[in-house]
Design a protein around this motif. Sequence first.
Motif, PDB file in Angstrom:
ATOM      1  N   ASP A 191       0.801  -1.134   0.019  1.00 45.74           N
ATOM      2  CA  ASP A 191      -0.063  -0.024  -0.029  1.00 45.74           C
ATOM      3  C   ASP A 191       0.921   1.223  -0.029  1.00 45.74           C
ATOM      4  O   ASP A 191       0.520   2.174  -0.505  1.00 45.74           O
ATOM      5  CB  ASP A 191      -0.835   0.199   1.293  1.00 45.74           C
ATOM      6  N   GLU A 192       1.957   1.276   0.799  1.00 45.77           N
ATOM      7  CA  GLU A 192       2.923   2.237   0.816  1.00 45.77           C
ATOM      8  C   GLU A 192       3.512   2.780  -0.729  1.00 45.77           C
ATOM      9  O   GLU A 192       3.592   3.924  -0.862  1.00 45.77           O
ATOM     10  CB  GLU A 192       4.162   2.156   1.713  1.00 45.77           C
ATOM     11  N   LYS A 193       3.900   1.790  -1.347  1.00 46.72           N
ATOM     12  CA  LYS A 193       4.420   1.907  -2.758  1.00 46.72           C
ATOM     13  C   LYS A 193       3.158   2.488  -3.578  1.00 46.72           C
ATOM     14  O   LYS A 193       3.473   3.282  -4.420  1.00 46.72           O
ATOM     15  CB  LYS A 193       4.967   0.384  -3.328  1.00 46.72           C
ATOM     16  N   CYS A 194       2.082   1.769  -3.591  1.00 43.09           N
ATOM     17  CA  CYS A 194       0.747   2.352  -4.355  1.00 43.09           C
ATOM     18  C   CYS A 194       0.647   3.756  -3.893  1.00 43.09           C
ATOM     19  O   CYS A 194       0.414   4.539  -5.055  1.00 43.09           O
ATOM     20  CB  CYS A 194      -0.459   1.425  -3.967  1.00 43.09           C
ATOM     21  N   ASP A 195       0.574   4.213  -2.877  1.00 45.73           N
ATOM     22  CA  ASP A 195       0.501   5.484  -2.236  1.00 45.73           C
ATOM     23  C   ASP A 195       1.567   6.356  -2.879  1.00 45.73           C
ATOM     24  O   ASP A 195       0.994   7.549  -3.519  1.00 45.73           O
ATOM     25  CB  ASP A 195       0.384   5.701  -0.645  1.00 45.73           C
ATOM     26  N   ALA A 196       2.535   6.073  -2.864  1.00 48.48           N
ATOM     27  CA  ALA A 196       3.943   6.932  -3.591  1.00 48.48           C
ATOM     28  C   ALA A 196       3.493   7.159  -5.050  1.00 48.48           C
ATOM     29  O   ALA A 196       3.797   8.261  -5.566  1.00 48.48           O
ATOM     30  CB  ALA A 196       5.051   6.220  -3.115  1.00 48.48           C
ATOM     31  N   CYS A 197       2.974   5.916  -5.803  1.00 50.53           N
ATOM     32  CA  CYS A 197       2.842   6.222  -7.168  1.00 50.53           C
ATOM     33  C   CYS A 197       1.759   6.987  -7.462  1.00 50.53           C
ATOM     34  O   CYS A 197       1.521   7.826  -8.520  1.00 50.53           O
ATOM     35  CB  CYS A 197       2.428   4.680  -7.755  1.00 50.53           C
ATOM     36  N   LEU A 198       0.912   6.914  -6.643  1.00 51.62           N
ATOM     37  CA  LEU A 198      -0.374   7.897  -6.856  1.00 51.62           C
ATOM     38  C   LEU A 198      -0.168   9.408  -6.684  1.00 51.62           C
ATOM     39  O   LEU A 198      -0.437  10.178  -7.398  1.00 51.62           O
ATOM     40  CB  LEU A 198      -1.600   7.548  -5.915  1.00 51.62           C
ATOM     41  N   LYS A 199       0.900   9.617  -5.551  1.00 47.68           N
ATOM     42  CA  LYS A 199       1.340  10.969  -5.375  1.00 47.68           C
ATOM     43  C   LYS A 199       2.143  11.487  -6.398  1.00 47.68           C
ATOM     44  O   LYS A 199       2.207  12.716  -6.700  1.00 47.68           O
ATOM     45  CB  LYS A 199       2.186  10.860  -3.957  1.00 47.68           C
ATOM     46  N   LEU A 200       2.751  10.555  -7.276  1.00 50.54           N
ATOM     47  CA  LEU A 200       3.536  10.939  -8.405  1.00 50.54           C
ATOM     48  C   LEU A 200       2.613  11.195  -9.669  1.00 50.54           C
ATOM     49  O   LEU A 200       3.314  11.433 -10.697  1.00 50.54           O
ATOM     50  CB  LEU A 200       4.871   9.977  -8.748  1.00 50.54           C
ATOM     51  N   GLY A 201       1.340  10.790  -9.613  1.00 50.96           N
ATOM     52  CA  GLY A 201       0.575  11.212 -10.590  1.00 50.96           C
ATOM     53  C   GLY A 201      -0.033  10.044 -11.455  1.00 50.96           C
ATOM     54  O   GLY A 201      -1.008   9.992 -12.270  1.00 50.96           O
ATOM     55  N   ALA A 202       0.155   8.957 -10.741  1.00 47.35           N
ATOM     56  CA  ALA A 202      -0.621   7.725 -11.265  1.00 47.35           C
ATOM     57  C   ALA A 202      -2.166   7.806 -11.240  1.00 47.35           C
ATOM     58  O   ALA A 202      -2.417   8.216 -10.281  1.00 47.35           O
ATOM     59  CB  ALA A 202       0.086   6.404 -10.788  1.00 47.35           C
ATOM     60  N   ASP A 203      -2.775   7.375 -12.179  1.00 42.97           N
ATOM     61  CA  ASP A 203      -4.033   7.300 -12.343  1.00 42.97           C
ATOM     62  C   ASP A 203      -4.731   6.393 -11.243  1.00 42.97           C
ATOM     63  O   ASP A 203      -5.762   6.385 -10.580  1.00 42.97           O
ATOM     64  CB  ASP A 203      -4.811   7.421 -13.648  1.00 42.97           C
ATOM     65  N   HIS A 204      -4.121   5.444 -11.206  1.00 39.60           N
ATOM     66  CA  HIS A 204      -4.626   4.151 -10.336  1.00 39.60           C
ATOM     67  C   HIS A 204      -3.421   3.294 -10.152  1.00 39.60           C
ATOM     68  O   HIS A 204      -2.540   3.203 -10.855  1.00 39.60           O
ATOM     69  CB  HIS A 204      -5.414   3.287 -11.301  1.00 39.60           C
ATOM     70  N   ALA A 205      -3.486   2.513  -8.816  1.00 38.15           N
ATOM     71  CA  ALA A 205      -2.384   1.928  -8.419  1.00 38.15           C
ATOM     72  C   ALA A 205      -2.823   0.580  -7.549  1.00 38.15           C
ATOM     73  O   ALA A 205      -3.928   0.448  -6.996  1.00 38.15           O
ATOM     74  CB  ALA A 205      -1.516   2.631  -7.083  1.00 38.15           C
ATOM     75  N   ILE A 206      -2.443  -0.561  -8.058  1.00 39.38           N
ATOM     76  CA  ILE A 206      -3.094  -1.911  -7.691  1.00 39.38           C
ATOM     77  C   ILE A 206      -1.936  -2.699  -6.717  1.00 39.38           C
ATOM     78  O   ILE A 206      -0.908  -2.856  -7.562  1.00 39.38           O
ATOM     79  CB  ILE A 206      -3.222  -2.796  -9.131  1.00 39.38           C
ATOM     80  N   ASN A 207      -2.261  -2.912  -5.774  1.00 40.74           N
ATOM     81  CA  ASN A 207      -1.514  -3.962  -4.877  1.00 40.74           C
ATOM     82  C   ASN A 207      -1.505  -5.133  -5.162  1.00 40.74           C
ATOM     83  O   ASN A 207      -2.698  -5.827  -4.964  1.00 40.74           O
ATOM     84  CB  ASN A 207      -1.949  -3.700  -3.501  1.00 40.74           C
ATOM     85  N   TYR A 208      -0.711  -5.783  -6.105  1.00 40.47           N
ATOM     86  CA  TYR A 208      -0.822  -7.110  -6.542  1.00 40.47           C
ATOM     87  C   TYR A 208      -0.926  -8.148  -5.569  1.00 40.47           C
ATOM     88  O   TYR A 208      -1.300  -9.348  -5.924  1.00 40.47           O
ATOM     89  CB  TYR A 208       0.141  -7.206  -7.274  1.00 40.47           C
ATOM     90  N   LYS A 209      -0.565  -7.792  -4.244  1.00 39.91           N
ATOM     91  CA  LYS A 209      -0.496  -8.654  -3.346  1.00 39.91           C
ATOM     92  C   LYS A 209      -1.926  -8.989  -2.676  1.00 39.91           C
ATOM     93  O   LYS A 209      -2.219  -9.814  -1.912  1.00 39.91           O
ATOM     94  CB  LYS A 209       0.532  -8.260  -2.031  1.00 39.91           C
TER      95      LYS A 209
END
Length: 332
Positions: free
Chosen positions: A177-195
Amino acid sequence: MKAIEISSFGAPEVLRVTERPQPVAGVGELLIRVAASGVNRPDVLQRMGHYPVPPGASDLPGLEVAGEIVAGDAEAMAAAGFAIGNLVCALVAGGGYAEYCVAPVAQCLPAPRGWSTLEAASLPETFFTVWSNVFERGRLQKGETLLIQGGSSGIGVTALQLAKALGATVIVTAGSDEKCDACLKLGADHAINYKKADFVAEVKRLTDGKGVDVLLDMVAGDYVAREIDCMAEDGRIVIIAVQGGVKAEFNAGVLLRRRLTVTGSTLRPRPIAFKGAIAKALREKVWPLLEAGAIQPVIHSTFAAIGEPSGAAQAHTLMESNEHIGKIVLTW
């Protein structure tokens, strides 16, 4: 000069400080006094004995550097707009873990205005790779959707920021979730925690069943079959690493019906002219975005290259842990 060499293939501890002759720039080359060196996954593979050095390249690890030009082919430098004393970053085929490094002039770029040399050292390997694979081989266009496997990696944060800056929709996968949140803050429209979720089902949900136009894959192996199911018609899967294995089995019928392309490349052994063409495109189309602040440096950790314990060994240990978000850099 001091450098970091691979004393034998093995764990991070095989990286050791050594003395080497300072390299000499030849025709079409320049010599850089290195301020910082980027650390990349291929460096780890080379240390483990899984990534052979191309013919003629230095046996020292390190594929990207930034620092000051101290010598070189005057005619080639002038033609490229460089001079002694300029700050540059460069993609190299090896030798980046050292106080001095020779680079082809064609593979050098000015350190972007407003970026430190440490930040500039985080650019070449990922930006050359992303531009070549996502935008040239994958032909990502404004308005299309890109899926990045491993969005929090050095390659991932580069691809997502560049794709967003050029008008694409970006979906990433990441392992927490931490990595997904970081990607969203960098501009990703959606982030999927594959685990926690099936990325195939999530991609279909997020795209209303259409799928994505381009997919950047650093896993390969059994991921390819699942990725085929993520693709829109005429979609392009671009494989740049095989962390999940070199063999894949997938439904070729789906590939035919949806007119998909599965392609891939590796950059290190390509000729200077090929890499020089990428550098030219980056300087024209991407460097203005860096200097305007549309793309931010994402550096997770820096380590002093020379010290006790070995900064290079610590950097490789962190890289192998997969706990980092963004780039890892050695300072000299």
